[in-house]
Design a protein around this motif. Structure first.
Motif, PDB file in Angstrom:
ATOM      1  N   THR A  88       0.840  -1.197   0.000  1.00 59.93           N
ATOM      2  CA  THR A  88       0.000   0.000   0.000  1.00 59.93           C
ATOM      3  C   THR A  88       0.882   1.257   0.000  1.00 59.93           C
ATOM      4  O   THR A  88       2.077   1.202   0.297  1.00 59.93           O
ATOM      5  CB  THR A  88      -0.913   0.030   1.229  1.00 59.93           C
ATOM      6  OG1 THR A  88      -0.097   0.150   2.415  1.00 59.93           O
ATOM      7  CG2 THR A  88      -1.753  -1.221   1.315  1.00 59.93           C
ATOM      8  N   GLU A  89       0.257   2.381  -0.365  1.00 63.08           N
ATOM      9  CA  GLU A  89       0.925   3.668  -0.217  1.00 63.08           C
ATOM     10  C   GLU A  89       1.049   3.984   1.258  1.00 63.08           C
ATOM     11  O   GLU A  89       0.326   3.435   2.101  1.00 63.08           O
ATOM     12  CB  GLU A  89       0.138   4.767  -0.927  1.00 63.08           C
ATOM     13  CG  GLU A  89       0.026   4.601  -2.421  1.00 63.08           C
ATOM     14  CD  GLU A  89       1.361   4.818  -3.105  1.00 63.08           C
ATOM     15  OE1 GLU A  89       2.202   5.552  -2.535  1.00 63.08           O
ATOM     16  OE2 GLU A  89       1.571   4.241  -4.190  1.00 63.08           O
ATOM     17  N   CYS A  90       1.981   4.903   1.530  1.00 59.18           N
ATOM     18  CA  CYS A  90       2.133   5.305   2.924  1.00 59.18           C
ATOM     19  C   CYS A  90       0.884   6.059   3.376  1.00 59.18           C
ATOM     20  O   CYS A  90       0.378   6.923   2.646  1.00 59.18           O
ATOM     21  CB  CYS A  90       3.358   6.193   3.093  1.00 59.18           C
ATOM     22  SG  CYS A  90       4.899   5.307   2.863  1.00 59.18           S
ATOM     23  N   SER A  91       0.416   5.710   4.543  1.00 59.03           N
ATOM     24  CA  SER A  91      -0.771   6.388   5.059  1.00 59.03           C
ATOM     25  C   SER A  91      -0.405   7.779   5.542  1.00 59.03           C
ATOM     26  O   SER A  91       0.728   8.023   5.964  1.00 59.03           O
ATOM     27  CB  SER A  91      -1.378   5.577   6.207  1.00 59.03           C
ATOM     28  OG  SER A  91      -0.444   5.470   7.270  1.00 59.03           O
ATOM     29  N   GLU A  92      -1.368   8.693   5.439  1.00 64.36           N
ATOM     30  CA  GLU A  92      -1.125  10.060   5.890  1.00 64.36           C
ATOM     31  C   GLU A  92      -0.953  10.103   7.395  1.00 64.36           C
ATOM     32  O   GLU A  92      -0.179  10.901   7.918  1.00 64.36           O
ATOM     33  CB  GLU A  92      -2.284  10.961   5.455  1.00 64.36           C
ATOM     34  CG  GLU A  92      -2.398  11.161   3.962  1.00 64.36           C
ATOM     35  CD  GLU A  92      -1.248  11.980   3.424  1.00 64.36           C
ATOM     36  OE1 GLU A  92      -0.633  12.721   4.202  1.00 64.36           O
ATOM     37  OE2 GLU A  92      -0.960  11.863   2.209  1.00 64.36           O
ATOM     38  N   VAL A  93      -1.665   9.254   8.067  1.00 63.57           N
ATOM     39  CA  VAL A  93      -1.612   9.217   9.525  1.00 63.57           C
ATOM     40  C   VAL A  93      -0.768   8.023   9.934  1.00 63.57           C
ATOM     41  O   VAL A  93      -1.031   6.880   9.534  1.00 63.57           O
ATOM     42  CB  VAL A  93      -3.019   9.098  10.147  1.00 63.57           C
ATOM     43  CG1 VAL A  93      -2.918   9.052  11.675  1.00 63.57           C
ATOM     44  CG2 VAL A  93      -3.880  10.271   9.696  1.00 63.57           C
ATOM     45  N   GLY A  94       0.242   8.253  10.690  1.00 67.51           N
ATOM     46  CA  GLY A  94       1.063   7.180  11.197  1.00 67.51           C
ATOM     47  C   GLY A  94       2.171   6.759  10.263  1.00 67.51           C
ATOM     48  O   GLY A  94       3.063   6.023  10.674  1.00 67.51           O
ATOM     49  N   ARG A  95       2.104   7.223   9.010  1.00 67.57           N
ATOM     50  CA  ARG A  95       3.140   6.907   8.050  1.00 67.57           C
ATOM     51  C   ARG A  95       3.426   5.408   8.064  1.00 67.57           C
ATOM     52  O   ARG A  95       4.537   4.929   8.308  1.00 67.57           O
ATOM     53  CB  ARG A  95       4.424   7.687   8.367  1.00 67.57           C
ATOM     54  CG  ARG A  95       4.276   9.190   8.315  1.00 67.57           C
ATOM     55  CD  ARG A  95       4.196   9.667   6.898  1.00 67.57           C
ATOM     56  NE  ARG A  95       5.411   9.414   6.149  1.00 67.57           N
ATOM     57  CZ  ARG A  95       5.539   9.468   4.837  1.00 67.57           C
ATOM     58  NH1 ARG A  95       4.477   9.783   4.122  1.00 67.57           N
ATOM     59  NH2 ARG A  95       6.683   9.220   4.252  1.00 67.57           N
ATOM     60  N   GLU A  96       2.362   4.569   7.770  1.00 68.11           N
ATOM     61  CA  GLU A  96       2.493   3.113   7.751  1.00 68.11           C
ATOM     62  C   GLU A  96       2.250   2.575   6.348  1.00 68.11           C
ATOM     63  O   GLU A  96       1.535   3.168   5.533  1.00 68.11           O
ATOM     64  CB  GLU A  96       1.480   2.493   8.718  1.00 68.11           C
ATOM     65  CG  GLU A  96       1.733   2.857  10.180  1.00 68.11           C
ATOM     66  CD  GLU A  96       0.682   2.236  11.091  1.00 68.11           C
ATOM     67  OE1 GLU A  96      -0.381   1.841  10.559  1.00 68.11           O
ATOM     68  OE2 GLU A  96       0.915   2.150  12.304  1.00 68.11           O
ATOM     69  N   ARG A  97       2.866   1.407   6.084  1.00 72.26           N
ATOM     70  CA  ARG A  97       2.684   0.704   4.830  1.00 72.26           C
ATOM     71  C   ARG A  97       2.344  -0.757   5.158  1.00 72.26           C
ATOM     72  O   ARG A  97       2.895  -1.345   6.082  1.00 72.26           O
ATOM     73  CB  ARG A  97       3.953   0.781   3.984  1.00 72.26           C
ATOM     74  CG  ARG A  97       3.791   0.244   2.561  1.00 72.26           C
ATOM     75  CD  ARG A  97       5.130   0.030   1.892  1.00 72.26           C
ATOM     76  NE  ARG A  97       5.952   1.217   1.868  1.00 72.26           N
ATOM     77  CZ  ARG A  97       5.884   2.170   0.934  1.00 72.26           C
ATOM     78  NH1 ARG A  97       5.006   2.047  -0.056  1.00 72.26           N
ATOM     79  NH2 ARG A  97       6.664   3.224   0.986  1.00 72.26           N
ATOM     80  N   TRP A  98       1.445  -1.336   4.357  1.00 78.72           N
ATOM     81  CA  TRP A  98       0.997  -2.714   4.612  1.00 78.72           C
ATOM     82  C   TRP A  98       1.316  -3.598   3.427  1.00 78.72           C
ATOM     83  O   TRP A  98       1.235  -3.179   2.270  1.00 78.72           O
ATOM     84  CB  TRP A  98      -0.522  -2.769   4.874  1.00 78.72           C
ATOM     85  CG  TRP A  98      -0.886  -2.110   6.193  1.00 78.72           C
ATOM     86  CD1 TRP A  98      -1.062  -0.807   6.445  1.00 78.72           C
ATOM     87  CD2 TRP A  98      -1.090  -2.792   7.427  1.00 78.72           C
ATOM     88  NE1 TRP A  98      -1.367  -0.577   7.754  1.00 78.72           N
ATOM     89  CE2 TRP A  98      -1.400  -1.797   8.397  1.00 78.72           C
ATOM     90  CE3 TRP A  98      -1.051  -4.146   7.827  1.00 78.72           C
ATOM     91  CZ2 TRP A  98      -1.663  -2.107   9.725  1.00 78.72           C
ATOM     92  CZ3 TRP A  98      -1.325  -4.450   9.152  1.00 78.72           C
ATOM     93  CH2 TRP A  98      -1.629  -3.439  10.091  1.00 78.72           C
ATOM     94  N   LYS A  99       1.679  -4.858   3.791  1.00 77.55           N
ATOM     95  CA  LYS A  99       1.909  -5.900   2.792  1.00 77.55           C
ATOM     96  C   LYS A  99       0.621  -6.706   2.675  1.00 77.55           C
ATOM     97  O   LYS A  99       0.140  -7.275   3.654  1.00 77.55           O
ATOM     98  CB  LYS A  99       3.052  -6.802   3.211  1.00 77.55           C
ATOM     99  CG  LYS A  99       3.317  -7.970   2.277  1.00 77.55           C
ATOM    100  CD  LYS A  99       4.475  -8.828   2.793  1.00 77.55           C
ATOM    101  CE  LYS A  99       4.721 -10.020   1.887  1.00 77.55           C
ATOM    102  NZ  LYS A  99       5.824 -10.851   2.412  1.00 77.55           N
ATOM    103  N   VAL A 100       0.074  -6.739   1.462  1.00 75.80           N
ATOM    104  CA  VAL A 100      -1.222  -7.385   1.239  1.00 75.80           C
ATOM    105  C   VAL A 100      -1.053  -8.486   0.195  1.00 75.80           C
ATOM    106  O   VAL A 100      -0.467  -8.256  -0.877  1.00 75.80           O
ATOM    107  CB  VAL A 100      -2.273  -6.367   0.768  1.00 75.80           C
ATOM    108  CG1 VAL A 100      -3.621  -7.050   0.558  1.00 75.80           C
ATOM    109  CG2 VAL A 100      -2.407  -5.240   1.787  1.00 75.80           C
ATOM    110  N   THR A 101      -1.573  -9.685   0.527  1.00 73.16           N
ATOM    111  CA  THR A 101      -1.542 -10.801  -0.424  1.00 73.16           C
ATOM    112  C   THR A 101      -2.902 -10.879  -1.101  1.00 73.16           C
ATOM    113  O   THR A 101      -3.937 -10.920  -0.430  1.00 73.16           O
ATOM    114  CB  THR A 101      -1.238 -12.119   0.285  1.00 73.16           C
ATOM    115  OG1 THR A 101       0.013 -12.000   0.998  1.00 73.16           O
ATOM    116  CG2 THR A 101      -1.157 -13.259  -0.702  1.00 73.16           C
ATOM    117  N   VAL A 102      -2.925 -10.877  -2.421  1.00 73.44           N
ATOM    118  CA  VAL A 102      -4.182 -10.926  -3.172  1.00 73.44           C
ATOM    119  C   VAL A 102      -4.127 -12.080  -4.163  1.00 73.44           C
ATOM    120  O   VAL A 102      -3.054 -12.616  -4.487  1.00 73.44           O
ATOM    121  CB  VAL A 102      -4.413  -9.598  -3.923  1.00 73.44           C
ATOM    122  CG1 VAL A 102      -4.559  -8.439  -2.957  1.00 73.44           C
ATOM    123  CG2 VAL A 102      -3.274  -9.332  -4.895  1.00 73.44           C
ATOM    124  N   THR A 103      -5.313 -12.549  -4.598  1.00 72.64           N
ATOM    125  CA  THR A 103      -5.425 -13.645  -5.555  1.00 72.64           C
ATOM    126  C   THR A 103      -6.666 -13.439  -6.402  1.00 72.64           C
ATOM    127  O   THR A 103      -7.617 -12.759  -5.994  1.00 72.64           O
ATOM    128  CB  THR A 103      -5.512 -15.001  -4.846  1.00 72.64           C
ATOM    129  OG1 THR A 103      -5.621 -16.028  -5.839  1.00 72.64           O
ATOM    130  CG2 THR A 103      -6.710 -15.050  -3.916  1.00 72.64           C
TER     131      THR A 103
END
Length: 942
Positions: free
Chosen positions: A35-50
């Motif tokens: 994901t893009e960096c969030s505006e709040v908390g400056r976090e990024r997530w790893k997402v598995t999709v299928t």
């Protein structure tokens, strides 16, 4: 059903659905996105999709925060860990480099040009030329906006070239995340000597920013002329931003660049005559055979026959008056032909110097060296040495010169070679500050700069010779183009020699001058053969100058040489130039002031007293013109910002107290000027105050006074013409108006090199003289008559001789009556005399005519009654006599002797008269004139 049974059936179904084979099939369909960096908390997530709807991906997991960076040579693998790039690849890490600030390449960049004032002309566009951005050299706002984001405190660095101190360039770093909209700012002033430089702004915290470049030319009310030095545009190169979000993939080295070291932050270009044809290469390969390559080449090219532009001269040491100028290839191994080489004569020293050991020193006072030989030679009698600086042999560039783009100027022995490059499109040399002596060379000249060059332009180029003058007494600076050479048709010009002089303006102190040359145009080049400065405070003489017969003594302005010393010119005379050491014909003579003007002892000009006498003997009193007259021109001119300014003229035409009449324009500024007439530019500031600038002297000395029937004209000249004028003439006409004074007016401004003013009032009239009046005498009453005086008809005068008072004298009525009678009847007496003369003339004419007529009639009478017998000689003789007489008295009568040959006139007339009378029935005694008889006979056919 119990809860336990329900859970068992569910587990059984799930275990049946997700067998071992099914799990493998789902795993293969999984893919990972971040994901893009969030505006709040400056976090990024790893997402598995299928794409398989029957598969259930693992739950998202949080990866390293968005502020993680990697150094150069590494990339952020899977946004989690930094991983080193392999050989043949590179990574900038957390740096971002924009090689050219082009919106076509980087869409986030924007160019904006805007008018500072709505009345400004259209603004030129910001343009990109060969990876370099040029900001227009204009009076508009030119703005470049570059948005970016950093993940940690970092910096922004811009590579730029800015050489014109008349243009301001500001660099802003704007943080739009700050509530107060704070910004950092750096202002850069132009420096004519700089090369490409860097400006760096620090980024204090992570976030989003805009780096902004903003430029505009400084306001100047002066209208650009042919001598105005053109503005040079600022240029922008690459931009580097640090601590940006790191790269996630390594990049291959492009063709022509290699790296064999893992973890490289950049690739190395292949050197000349080597190449790398594939991206990601680890090493360069050499060119073979008759091929070559430039640095960073992806392939080799065939060698070519090279010209002069492909070689760089190398000057050898001067030994025994000879020097070998060889050449080396600019691009090694490009040429099939060998570099040229030539032997030149070279001087031991530059002219004006001599050899002392291993060094060259200036010639001593009274000696000279024109060729730069080993020793200086004494000057001849009646000559004098002038110090100077001379450069004619080029084995190096003098250390005192300020060179822009050192590698662009190459000594070549007999000349200095200058070539602009793509990276340095404008090159220049400032010859440093030259101090000239205040001693005059000739015609008020105190300094001289000469140059010889050859210019070559394959397309278009511009070569400027610029001079900047500083007077040490007033700290006044003037910079202008001494000459501009522009070639746009291609080709080379022949060798050109130019000399430029600086004239003294009468101020004390030595003069400092800076001369510089500037060449622009890719592909053009300049060969500079010599550079000479004459009459400097420091230096040596290259030759001796002839002196005047006064023993080479020089005299200041207003003084002349007499009997071994300088003496002041007496009052009523002047001397403009000082004694000339170059002009052997210089005569120590003061010039007489023009008629109607005066001067103080030791003057350099003449001026008008408010009361003066012209060559015709007429006297004038123009005292009101001795006060300062002010005229604001009604015409307004727009400047580059849409503001308006007008000219104000100040005049002081005559002296009321014996001092030289002077007015001063722009009195509060450093460049103020004084003269009899001057002009200044006037505009209003935002606060409403007047701003005065650009003062010009329009009149310094009265050269002539001319008179008209209705006034007098004062003609002024100046020794300091305005820019663009070879000379300035200003005429002020004072019109005669005895009844009222009209304001000063400007009737002709020409091209500001020719001015004409009018000023009307009694002061424009000549002073009255006694013979301007006539007397009128009244009639005698009570034995007294009055004598009254009035001006003669058409006399234009005012003041001066007063009208004589009315006087009286005694008289008697008889004398007055007789006098009046004579006056009353003198017209009639004149007419009577005229009539009497006409009557006498008339009587005389009638008497003469009667006598002549009687003489004719008597002749005809005797002719008509004469005997018809031809033997009667008396009658024939009488007729002959009468005919001759009548022929003399009658104009236009036909000569009958020629018409009727063989017959006497008397017989002819008598015969025809008889026939006429018989034909008309007229008696014989009827008488006619000779012409009448002949006409009647012709009509009757007789």
């Amino acid at each position: 059903m119990s809860l336990a049974v329900t859970l068992f059936i569910t587990c059984l179904l799930l275990s049946t659905r997700y067998s071992a084979g099914d799990e493998t099939q789902c795993t293969e369909s999984y893919r990972t996105v971040y994901t893009e960096c969030s505006e709040v908390g400056r976090e990024r997530w790893k997402v598995t999709v299928t794409d398989n709807a029957e598969c259930k991906p693992p739950a998202p997991t949080k990866v390293a925060n968005c502020d993680q960076t990697c150094p150069g040579g590494q990339v952020l693998s899977n946004f989690e860990t930094c991983q080193e790039c392999g050989a043949g690849n590179f990574s900038l890490g957390d740096r971002k480099v924009l090689n050219v600030l082009d919106p076509n390449i980087y869409p986030e960049i924007s160019f904006v040009t805007s008018k500072i004032n709505r009345n400004d002309k259209n603004c030129p566009d910001i343009r990109t030329v060969e990876n370099i951005v040029e900001l227009p050299a204009s009076y508009c706002w030119n703005v470049v906006n570059i948005p970016f984001e950093v993940v940690a405190p970092g910096s922004v660095t811009l590579h730029y070239l800015h050489s014109d101190d008349r243009i301001s360039v500001d660099f802003y770093l704007k943080d739009f995340q700050s509530c107060d909209g704070g910004e950092a700012k750096v202002t850069i002033s132009g420096d004519a000597a700089v090369t490409w430089q860097n400006v760096q702004l620090q980024v204090a915290a992570k976030g989003k920013y805009i780096f902004q470049i903003k430029s505009t030319a400084f306001f100047n009310t002066e209208t650009p002329t042919s001598t105005t030095v053109p503005l040079e545009p600022p240029r922008l190169g690459n931009l580097t931003i640090t601590r940006v979000e790191p790269y996630t993939h390594c990049q291959q080295c492009p063709a022509g660049h290699v790296t064999s070291t893992p973890g490289s932050s950049e690739c190395t270009p292949c050197p000349a005559n080597q190449y790398a044809e594939l991206s990601g290469s680890l090493a360069c390969k050499p060119c073979v055979g008759e091929t070559y390559s430039l640095s960073g080449a992806g392939e080799c090219e065939e060698k070519v026959e090279c010209g002069g532009e492909d070689f760089r001269p190398v000057v050898g040491e001067c030994v025994a008056g000879k020097s070998t100028v060889s050449s080396e290839e600019i691009y090694q191994n490009k040429c099939r032909n060998s570099p040229p080489s030539q032997i030149y004569d070279c001087p031991a020293c530059q002219p004006g110097r001599e050899k002392k050991g291993e060094t060259c020193v200036f010639c001593p006072e009274g000696t000279h060296n024109p060729s730069g030989s080993d020793t200086c030679t004494p000057c001849e009698p009646n000559t004098i040495s002038l110090k100077g600086l001379y450069q004619v042999w080029w084995d190096k560039i003098p250390d005192s010169w300020n060179v822009r783009c050192q590698e662009c100027w190459v000594p070549a022995g007999v000349f200095l070679l200058g070539r602009p490059t793509q990276h340095q499109p404008v090159i220049s040399i400032n010859f440093g500050e030259i101090k000239f002596s205040s001693k005059v060379i000739k015609n008020n000249v105190v300094g001289m700069f000469s140059v010889k060059f050859k210019l070559y332009c394959p397309q278009s180029c511009s070569f400027l010779i610029i001079k900047k003058v500083t007077l040490t007494s007033g700290n006044v600076e003037r910079q202008e183009v001494a000459e501009k050479f522009v070639t746009s048709t291609g080709g080379g010009d022949p060798e050109v020699s130019r000399a430029y002089v600086h004239k003294s303006d009468g101020q004390d102190g030595n003069i400092k001058m800076e001369f510089s040359i500037k060449l622009s145009g890719i592909g053009s080049y300049l060969q500079l053969y010599n550079v000479n400065f004459t009459n400097t405070l420091e230096g040596g003489s290259s030759f001796c100058f002839p002196c005047s017969g006064s023993g080479c003594m020089e005299c200041a302005q207003g003084m002349v040489y007499k009997e071994g010393k300088c003496v002041e010119c007496p009052a009523g005379s002047y001397h403009v130039t000082s004694g000339s050491i170059l002009d052997s014909s210089y005569t120590s003579q003061c010039l007489q002031c023009p008629s109607g003007t005066i001067s103080q002892p030791g003057s350099t000009s003449c001026y008008t007293p408010c009361k003066f006498t012209t060559t015709t003997g007429n006297q004038y009193d123009i005292t009101p013109a001795g006060d300062t007259l002010v005229l604001n021109d009604r015409v307004s001119y727009p400047d580059q910002f849409g503001n308006t300014y007008h000219y104000r003229y100040l005049l002081k035409l005559c002296s009321k107290d014996g001092n030289v009449p002077l007015v001063t324009c722009s009195e509060d500024s450093a460049d103020k000027v004084s003269g009899v007439i001057c002009r200044e530019s006037v505009m209003r500031s935002s606060g409403g105050e007047e701003v005065l600038s650009n003062p010009v002297i329009e009149g310094e000395m009265l050269s002539e006074i001319s008179e008209q029937t209705n006034g007098v004209t004062l003609h002024f000249t100046t020794l300091h013409p305005a820019p663009g004028c070879d000379s300035v003439t200003t005429n002020v006409t004072l019109l005669c108006n005895r009844d009222q004074t009209s304001p000063l007016s400007l009737v002709d401004s020409g091209d500001n090199c020719r001015l004409a003013f009018q000023y009307s009032g009694p002061f424009g009239c000549r002073l009255c003289k006694e013979d301007d009046f006539k007397s009128i005498t009244s009639s005698c009453e009570d034995s007294i008559r009055n004598i009254t005086y009035v001006k003669e008809e058409g006399v234009m005068c005012s003041g001066g001789a007063s009208l004589p008072p009315v006087t009286t004298e005694t008289c008697t009525p008889y004398q007055d009556s007789l006098l009046n009678s004579i006056k009353r009847y003198k017209v009639y007496v004149g007419l009577g005399v005229s009539m009497l003369v006409l009557l006498i003339a008339g009587f005389c004419f009638l008497a003469w005519y009667s006598s002549s007529l009687k003489h004719k009639l008597d002749g005809y009478s005797r002719m008509n009654y004469a005997d018809d017998d031809d033997n009667y000689e008396g009658a024939g003789s009488s007729n002959k006599m009468i005919w001759a007489d009548s022929g003399e008295d009658s104009e236009g009568e036909e000569n009958l002797y020629t018409r009727y040959e063989g017959k006497s006139p008397g017989n002819i007339i008598s015969d025809k008269l008889g026939k006429i009378n018989q034909s008309l029935g007229i008696k014989k005694y009827q008488r006619f004139g000779d012409t009448d008889i002949m006409e009647m006979s012709d009509r009757l056919g007789i």
